[in-house]
Design an enzyme around this catalytic site. Structure first.
Site, PDB file in Angstrom:
ATOM      1  N   SER A  52      33.547  41.194  42.030  1.00  0.00           N
ATOM      2  CA  SER A  52      34.252  40.357  41.050  1.00  0.00           C
ATOM      3  C   SER A  52      34.984  39.176  41.685  1.00  0.00           C
ATOM      4  CB  SER A  52      35.250  41.198  40.247  1.00  0.00           C
ATOM      5  OG  SER A  52      36.211  41.801  41.102  1.00  0.00           O
ATOM      6  N   GLY A  89      32.309  44.882  39.880  1.00  0.00           N
ATOM      7  CA  GLY A  89      32.144  46.317  40.021  1.00  0.00           C
ATOM      8  C   GLY A  89      31.195  46.746  41.117  1.00  0.00           C
ATOM      9  N   ASN A 117      35.431  47.939  46.241  1.00  0.00           N
ATOM     10  CA  ASN A 117      35.253  49.010  45.271  1.00  0.00           C
ATOM     11  C   ASN A 117      34.977  50.360  45.935  1.00  0.00           C
ATOM     12  OD1 ASN A 117      35.670  47.479  42.867  1.00  0.00           O
ATOM     13  ND2 ASN A 117      33.677  46.532  43.214  1.00  0.00           N
ATOM     14  N   ASP A 200      46.702  40.006  35.269  1.00  0.00           N
ATOM     15  CA  ASP A 200      46.548  41.374  35.748  1.00  0.00           C
ATOM     16  C   ASP A 200      47.193  41.566  37.120  1.00  0.00           C
ATOM     17  OD1 ASP A 200      44.717  40.253  37.557  1.00  0.00           O
ATOM     18  OD2 ASP A 200      42.971  40.922  36.426  1.00  0.00           O
ATOM     19  N   HIS A 203      43.297  39.580  40.248  1.00  0.00           N
ATOM     20  CA  HIS A 203      42.240  38.621  40.539  1.00  0.00           C
ATOM     21  C   HIS A 203      42.793  37.202  40.641  1.00  0.00           C
ATOM     22  CE1 HIS A 203      40.082  42.080  38.792  1.00  0.00           C
ATOM     23  NE2 HIS A 203      39.139  41.727  39.651  1.00  0.00           N
TER      24      HIS A 203
END
Length: 224
Positions: A52, A89, A117, A200, A203
């Site tokens: 991402s 992801g 991840n 968030d 990012h």
């Protein structure tokens, strides 16, 4: 726990979330999305393969760091086409499975940004390293002259100090083994800085991606 560790921790909690659909219309300077490129015989190709972060989570494709690299290349009159092969992801295992598909078109430089991840899932560092090795070996086997740039990542100590230290060693160890340049920490200067991250807290914002582009450029420029 300091602010940097908190935000890096949050990054791992969100890094698997589905990516917001990006705008279909992007400026001419934006990097090309993988699968849509048309090879120009006069241009060399730089393929950015990652998760991402590379994909530019919740941003327009033109705001992600691969597109900013394209802008820099264009401004310098360098005949390169950047291709954004980021997938939100992505793990090193899924990347190892996907890389053969993205290699269907020839490339001259391969920028590898994966592993975050894996850290989220607590996958063994041996497995992560093995998958990254396999990706590098596949690229070298198909395109022996392709130059590879590895983007390093760090994880917070909530998985245990031993695990986080072992994870961090993956990247310099691989850079040494394959004799390839390394970006020590792709999120350097961005992780832990609220105004450089989306709501968030994880990012990068467009401004954050500008710093990421500088981090990448510092190691990419010498191999162009």
């Amino acid at each position: 726990m300091n602010r940097s560790v908190i935000l890096i921790s949050m990054f791992f909690l969100w890094s698997c979330h589905p990516e917001k659909k990006q705008e279909s219309s992007t400026p001419k300077s934006a990097s090309t999305k993988v699968g849509s490129e048309t090879k120009d015989a006069n241009k060399k190709t730089i393929l950015f393969f990652g998760n991402s972060i590379t994909a530019g989570y919740q941003l327009d494709l033109s705001e992600a760091f691969p597109a900013l690299i394209q802008e820099r290349l264009d401004s310098l009159g360098l005949d390169y086409l950047t291709v954004n092969a980021g997938l939100s992801g992505e793990t090193t295992a899924s990347g190892n499975s996907r890389v053969e598909w993205v290699m269907k078109n020839a490339m001259d430089i391969f920028v590898l940004e994966l592993g975050a991840n894996d850290g989220l899932r607590g996958i063994s560092t041996e497995e992560t390293k093995k998958n990254l090795e396999a990706i590098i070996e596949k690229v070298r086997k198909k395109y022996p002259d392709c130059k590879i740039l590895l983007a390093g990542m760090m994880i917070p100590p909530n998985m245990g100090q031993e695990y986080s230290e072992s994870f961090q060693k993956i990247y310099p160890d691989l850079a040494k083994k394959f004799n390839i340049p390394l970006i020590p920490f792709l999120l350097e200067g961005v992780a832990g800085v609220p105004e450089l991250n989306l709501e968030d807290g994880i990012h990068p914002t467009p401004e954050g991606h500008q710093i990421l582009a500088e981090n990448v450029w510092s190691q990419l420029a010498p191999i162009l």
